[in-house]
Design a protein around this motif. Structure first.
Motif, PDB file in Angstrom:
ATOM      1  N   GLN A   1      -8.722  -6.989  -0.804  1.00  0.00           N
ATOM      2  CA  GLN A   1      -8.035  -5.781  -0.355  1.00  0.00           C
ATOM      3  C   GLN A   1      -8.959  -4.897   0.486  1.00  0.00           C
ATOM      4  O   GLN A   1      -8.558  -4.375   1.531  1.00  0.00           O
ATOM      5  CB  GLN A   1      -7.534  -5.016  -1.582  1.00  0.00           C
TER       6      GLN A   1
ATOM      7  N   PRO B   1      -3.829   6.322  -5.538  1.00  0.00           N
ATOM      8  CA  PRO B   1      -3.011   5.434  -6.370  1.00  0.00           C
ATOM      9  C   PRO B   1      -1.548   5.897  -6.393  1.00  0.00           C
ATOM     10  O   PRO B   1      -1.263   7.100  -6.375  1.00  0.00           O
ATOM     11  CB  PRO B   1      -3.652   5.551  -7.759  1.00  0.00           C
ATOM     12  N   TYR B   2      -0.654   4.940  -6.460  1.00  0.00           N
ATOM     13  CA  TYR B   2       0.785   5.234  -6.442  1.00  0.00           C
ATOM     14  C   TYR B   2       1.159   6.256  -7.511  1.00  0.00           C
ATOM     15  O   TYR B   2       1.892   7.218  -7.235  1.00  0.00           O
ATOM     16  CB  TYR B   2       1.557   3.930  -6.657  1.00  0.00           C
TER      17      TYR B   2
ATOM     18  N   ILE C   1      -2.200   3.002  -2.892  1.00  0.00           N
ATOM     19  CA  ILE C   1      -2.626   1.743  -3.504  1.00  0.00           C
ATOM     20  C   ILE C   1      -2.075   1.629  -4.922  1.00  0.00           C
ATOM     21  O   ILE C   1      -1.467   2.558  -5.449  1.00  0.00           O
ATOM     22  CB  ILE C   1      -4.164   1.632  -3.518  1.00  0.00           C
ATOM     23  N   ASP C   2      -2.301   0.459  -5.519  1.00  0.00           N
ATOM     24  CA  ASP C   2      -1.958   0.206  -6.930  1.00  0.00           C
ATOM     25  C   ASP C   2      -0.473   0.414  -7.203  1.00  0.00           C
ATOM     26  O   ASP C   2      -0.082   1.075  -8.177  1.00  0.00           O
ATOM     27  CB  ASP C   2      -2.792   1.099  -7.863  1.00  0.00           C
TER      28      ASP C   2
ATOM     29  N   GLN D   1      -2.495  -7.690 -10.014  1.00  0.00           N
ATOM     30  CA  GLN D   1      -3.869  -7.405 -10.429  1.00  0.00           C
ATOM     31  C   GLN D   1      -4.104  -8.031 -11.805  1.00  0.00           C
ATOM     32  O   GLN D   1      -3.370  -7.761 -12.748  1.00  0.00           O
ATOM     33  CB  GLN D   1      -4.111  -5.898 -10.457  1.00  0.00           C
TER      34      GLN D   1
ATOM     35  N   LYS E   1       0.180  -3.856 -12.129  1.00  0.00           N
ATOM     36  CA  LYS E   1       0.011  -3.336 -10.771  1.00  0.00           C
ATOM     37  C   LYS E   1      -0.243  -4.498  -9.824  1.00  0.00           C
ATOM     38  O   LYS E   1      -0.681  -5.572 -10.231  1.00  0.00           O
ATOM     39  CB  LYS E   1      -1.141  -2.332 -10.708  1.00  0.00           C
TER      40      LYS E   1
ATOM     41  N   TYR F   1      -1.825  -5.953  -5.984  1.00  0.00           N
ATOM     42  CA  TYR F   1      -2.711  -5.721  -4.848  1.00  0.00           C
ATOM     43  C   TYR F   1      -1.830  -5.470  -3.629  1.00  0.00           C
ATOM     44  O   TYR F   1      -1.627  -6.324  -2.783  1.00  0.00           O
ATOM     45  CB  TYR F   1      -3.640  -6.913  -4.632  1.00  0.00           C
TER      46      TYR F   1
ATOM     47  N   TYR G   1      -0.381  -2.218  -0.870  1.00  0.00           N
ATOM     48  CA  TYR G   1      -0.818  -0.956  -0.303  1.00  0.00           C
ATOM     49  C   TYR G   1       0.076  -0.583   0.871  1.00  0.00           C
ATOM     50  O   TYR G   1       0.665  -1.424   1.534  1.00  0.00           O
ATOM     51  CB  TYR G   1      -2.277  -1.055   0.166  1.00  0.00           C
TER      52      TYR G   1
END
Length: 614
Positions: free
Chosen positions: A246, A278-279, A454-455, A479, A494, A496, A498
């Motif tokens: 990533q 992070p989301y 991300i995440d 992940q 979660k 990978y 984005y």
């Protein structure tokens, strides 16, 4: 001399004074100044002023011409007098004295104006799009679009990517929207699908040993139109890379996207480093996974200040359900009852019961004591801010002051509150944050603020079908890999995965791919697909994974949204050459249209009569 022109309408400068030139273009505007005629002649490149005096052989022809006629003009370049120079035009220091004029084409009376930028009904603009595109701003937007795409191609090539084209007629793929289906004449009863994205093909390119792929890819989705998404088709900067994690995607693509924005930002600041959010944090702070970070407001949880308080509505909700939270939306400079009431009315218009608030005023200093009558804040227990509004009255000065201190607010500021289970109100809270920021002019509109989200969750709960389903791209790597799929609760996983967001828009999305066949099967099984489903629906990819698949990942950036942001418009119609209307109908070409009976017979198709509307 060339039959139609020696120069374009943007070429001429003082250095050309005295030359005989020939121009061709559209009559942009005609002005009669007491017998002396002035014509602004326009082509793709610019505008030049033509002067025709009564002694010129061209005068009789010039008297007859009207707006949008196409003419050829021969004449002599002369310098304008100082008082007549038009500094707004690149050609504004010169003009052409015409001695010959030829009408190449006449124009009927226009159904919409070309001169000026006034609003006009969408149906007329789209039916006569070839006229609409002559308007200066729209014409420049389309040119700017091509320049932005050229910048994308150049930067991708310079970064070591190779452009490959992928098929348009393909198989259906679960990209989250309806496919456009194309019936096959040769294989009657079977259908191709237009690609929602080149997802499987670009992964197969990596399986084939190519290392860095990109294309400006057409994508097709049969979904309802909206301002930031065209109906039917759109374009994306699609890319894939082998042997990457990533972080490699981030390090490779951040300079490319930043550079594209800098090329066309017209001096506006562009984020030099993209934040990584992070989301879950994006939802909690901004109520959206595509936050506008030009808005400084960040929401905070303040549940503890209302638990057991005198505000029974919130206190009762908290006591009844431990999942309930109270979120605060701080509003600096919003501390007036009029603004708070306006926001409350807006919330009711959004279908909410209201929007609780507190606003603060200067007051005489007083001591804040806790429930035991002791100084509440140690040596800093003197308060000179008074909370106002029903909530402040109900929860009392101690809780009101704790709220103010947590949120960093002062006199003249306000705060709004939403309550419930976060997943049910986060979107509304985000909309309220946006509304507050815009109403109070807190948003810095003169910048491009970019960030990575991300995440993302790998799965989500499909309430309609009562099942676990993929939250985003089903081809992403979870992940933790297959071990996480086998040992963790699916909704906790979660991916990978984005996005890149800019000024409140998602402009790119991607992920590290799941290239291991058994991990792929397990991921799809959790979402309700069997191994045979995977083999049937994604056979090419599944087979390819069994013959040496490199770790790979990529992303796709929305060309249309990027162009829209860089042109400063709010509707994709303003940056698209031939768009459909909001009903997904092409008024210019009259599409979609009925197929003829011979065409249907060739395809082995019969059109069923539509059921009458209720």
């Amino acid at each position: 001399m060339h039959r139609y022109r020696s120069h374009t309408c943007a070429d001429l400068r003082p250095a050309h004074v005295g030359e005989t030139v020939r121009l061709s273009g559209w009559v942009h505007r005609v002005r009669d100044h007491g017998g002396l005629l002035f014509i602004d002649l326009r082509d793709h490149y610019g505008l030049t002023q033509i002067v025709i005096d009564p002694e010129s052989p061209a005068f009789k022809t010039a008297e007859a011409v009207r707006s949008e006629w196409v003419i050829r003009v021969d004449g002599t370049v002369k310098a304008r007098t100082p008082e007549t120079i038009n500094a707004k035009l690149p050609t504004g220091e010169v003009e052409i004295f015409a001695r010959e004029m030829e009408v190449l084409s006449q124009s009927k009376e226009l159904p919409l104006p070309v001169f000026g930028e006034q609003e006009y009904p969408e149906d007329v603009r789209l039916k006569y799009r070839f006229l609409d595109l002559r308007r200066d701003t729209l014409h420049k937007n389309i040119v700017r679009r091509t320049q932005i795409i050229a910048s994308m191609r150049r930067r991708m090539t310079d970064t070591g990517f190779t452009e490959f084209s992928t098929p348009i007629l393909t198989a259906s793929s679960p990209e989250g929207a309806r496919d456009f289906l194309v019936p096959s004449r040769i294989h009657q009863g079977k259908f191709y699908a237009l690609p929602q994205a080149p997802q499987q093909y670009k992964q197969l390119i990596m399986m084939s040993g190519f290392d860095r792929y990109f294309q400006i890819a057409p994508c097709f989705r049969d979904e309802d139109p909206r301002a930031d998404r065209l109906p039917g088709e759109f374009y994306q900067l699609d890319l894939e890379m082998s042997f990457v994690e990533q972080e490699d995607i981030f390090q490779t693509m951040e300079p490319v996207i930043r550079g594209i924005f800098e090329d066309f930002a017209d001096g506006k600041p562009v984020s030099q480093t993209f934040r990584r959010i992070p989301y879950a944090d994006a939802i909690r702070k901004y109520g959206s996974d595509k936050p506008d970070l030009r808005n400084p407001i960040e929401m905070e949880a303040v549940t503890e200040h209302f638990a057991g308080s005198g505000f029974k509505v919130f206190a009762g909700m908290i006591a009844k359900d431990p999942a309930v939270e109270i979120w605060a939306i701080p509003a600096k400079t919003g501390g007036s009852r009029a603004f708070c009431d306006r926001m409350n009315a807006w919330a009711q218009g959004e279908g909410q019961p209201g929007l609780g608030y507190i606003f603060w005023r200067e007051s005489a200093s007083f001591t804040i004591e806790d429930e035991e009558g002791k100084p509440a804040f140690g040596g800093d227990n003197i308060c000179s801010f008074e909370g106002s509004g029903p909530l402040a009255k109900n929860i009392g000065p101690l809780r009101t002051e704790k709220l103010r201190r947590q949120l960093g607010l002062a006199a003249g500021d306000a705060c709004f509150f939403v309550a419930g289970v976060p997943k049910t109100f986060a979107a509304f809270a985000g909309a309220a944050r946006t509304r507050v920021g815009e109403e109070l002019n807190l948003v810095d509109r003169e910048r491009f603020e970019l960030a990575w989200i991300i995440d993302f969750p790998f799965y989500e709960w499909d309430e309609d079908n009562k099942k676990v389903d993929f939250a985003h791209n089903p081809f992403s790597m979870p992940q933790g890999g297959i071990e996480a799929l086998e040992s963790q609760e699916p909704l906790s996983l979660k991916a990978y995965q984005y996005d890149i967001v800019c000024n409140g828009f998602e402009i790119a999305s991607g992920g590290i791919r799941n290239q291991l066949p058994e991990t792929m099967v397990k991921a799809f099984e959790i979402a309700g697909y069997s191994r045979s489903d995977v083999e049937e629906r994604f056979g090419a990819l599944y087979r390819a994974f069994q013959y040496g698949a490199p770790p790979h990942g990529g992303m796709a950036a929305g060309v249309d949204r990027i162009v829209m942001l860089l042109c400063g418009v709010k509707n994709l119609r303003e940056i698209t050459m031939f768009p459909m209307n909001q009903q997904a109908f092409d008024l210019l070409m009259n599409a979609p249209s009925d197929a003829s009976n011979p065409q249907l017979r060739d395809l082995g198709i019969r059109v069923a009569p539509q059921a009458p509307k209720a």
